[in-house]
Enzyme design. Structure first.
Site, short mmCIF file in Angstrom:
data_model
loop_
_atom_site.label_atom_id
_atom_site.label_comp_id
_atom_site.label_asym_id
_atom_site.label_seq_id
_atom_site.Cartn_x
_atom_site.Cartn_y
_atom_site.Cartn_z
N HIS A 1 -17.63 32.60 -0.21
CA HIS A 1 -16.35 31.92 0.80
C HIS A 1 -16.98 30.77 1.85
O HIS A 1 -17.88 29.50 1.16
CB HIS A 1 -17.26 32.67 2.34
CG HIS A 1 -18.23 34.06 2.28
ND1 HIS A 1 -19.11 34.70 2.43
CD2 HIS A 1 -17.35 35.15 1.45
CE1 HIS A 1 -18.96 35.86 2.78
NE2 HIS A 1 -18.05 36.05 1.59
N LYS B 1 -21.53 23.14 6.38
CA LYS B 1 -22.79 24.64 7.03
C LYS B 1 -23.94 24.10 6.60
O LYS B 1 -24.29 23.60 5.82
CB LYS B 1 -22.65 25.42 6.41
CG LYS B 1 -20.98 26.56 6.45
CD LYS B 1 -21.50 27.79 4.91
CE LYS B 1 -19.51 28.40 5.77
NZ LYS B 1 -19.65 29.76 5.06
N TYR C 1 -27.76 29.67 10.57
CA TYR C 1 -26.38 28.86 10.29
C TYR C 1 -25.67 28.29 11.47
O TYR C 1 -25.18 28.86 11.72
CB TYR C 1 -26.58 29.25 8.77
CG TYR C 1 -25.23 30.40 8.96
CD1 TYR C 1 -23.39 30.14 8.95
CD2 TYR C 1 -25.72 31.50 9.16
CE1 TYR C 1 -22.99 30.55 8.91
CE2 TYR C 1 -24.31 32.42 8.70
CZ TYR C 1 -23.08 31.56 8.22
OH TYR C 1 -22.18 32.95 9.04
#
Length: 188
Positions: free
Chosen positions: A64, A74, A134
């Site tokens: 993704h 991230k 995350y």
């Protein structure tokens, strides 16, 4: 916050290992500190925390990414279980375009992985009941939510699960190949 930083073969993707202090009562760890990360050159502004749970080993999520202006950095950590984590460079013109790096991220190792914007991110759980926390640097935007087929042979990723045994969402099973992706990101 004391943090050990290790660069993977694509230097922008990093493994972080925060200090963990334990005794017979348990442990304490400062898992995120903006100022301490800035001291080691990580100056990202995270705006949201996400939490995912996968009941079975062999669950694949990804690959993704979000496109600009909602591209996301991230910072991923595992609080229970373990996963095989992958980042694929999608920055057209990068010397590592289309290449991937991977690492095992686990609660036992107490490590984290930093995936910068411009990379597709995916994971495969290697233990049951894996929980992932995350941080992201941009909000979710359905119009900018994109993906790349996790099993694209051109990527050469050696996943710890076969395509037949992988547990996937319908969305992840239908993502495009790298060769079919528009140039969403450019390098530098």
């Amino acid at each position: 916050m004391a943090v050990e930083v290790t660069h993977l073969d694509i230097a922008e993707v990093k493994i972080l290992r925060p200090a963990k202090f334990g005794d017979d009562r348990g442990f304490f760890s400062e898992t995120y500190n903006k100022a301490a990360l800035a001291e080691v050159g990580i100056t990202l502004e995270f705006i949201q925390d996400n939490h995912s749970f996968s009941a079975k080993a062999g669950t694949v999520r990804g690959l993704h990414f979000q496109t600009p202006p909602f591209a996301q950095d991230k910072l991923i950590r595992v609080v229970r279980g373990a996963l095989f984590d992958v980042a694929v460079d999608l920055r057209v013109g990068s010397p590592t375009y289309g290449r991937s790096v991977s690492a095992v991220i686990s609660a036992a190792a107490w490590n984290q992985i930093l995936i910068p914007a411009g990379f597709a991110h995916g994971l495969c759980t290697i233990e049951p009941d894996t929980e992932v926390l995350y941080k992201v640097s941009a909000p979710y935007s359905p119009d900018h939510d994109k993906g790349l087929l996790w099993s694209d042979p051109a990527l050469g990723i050696e996943w710890p699960v076969s395509p037949a045994a992988a547990i996937l969402s319908d969305k992840d099973a239908r993502q495009p190949l790298l060769a079919d992706l528009p140039a969403y990101f450019t390098y530098p």
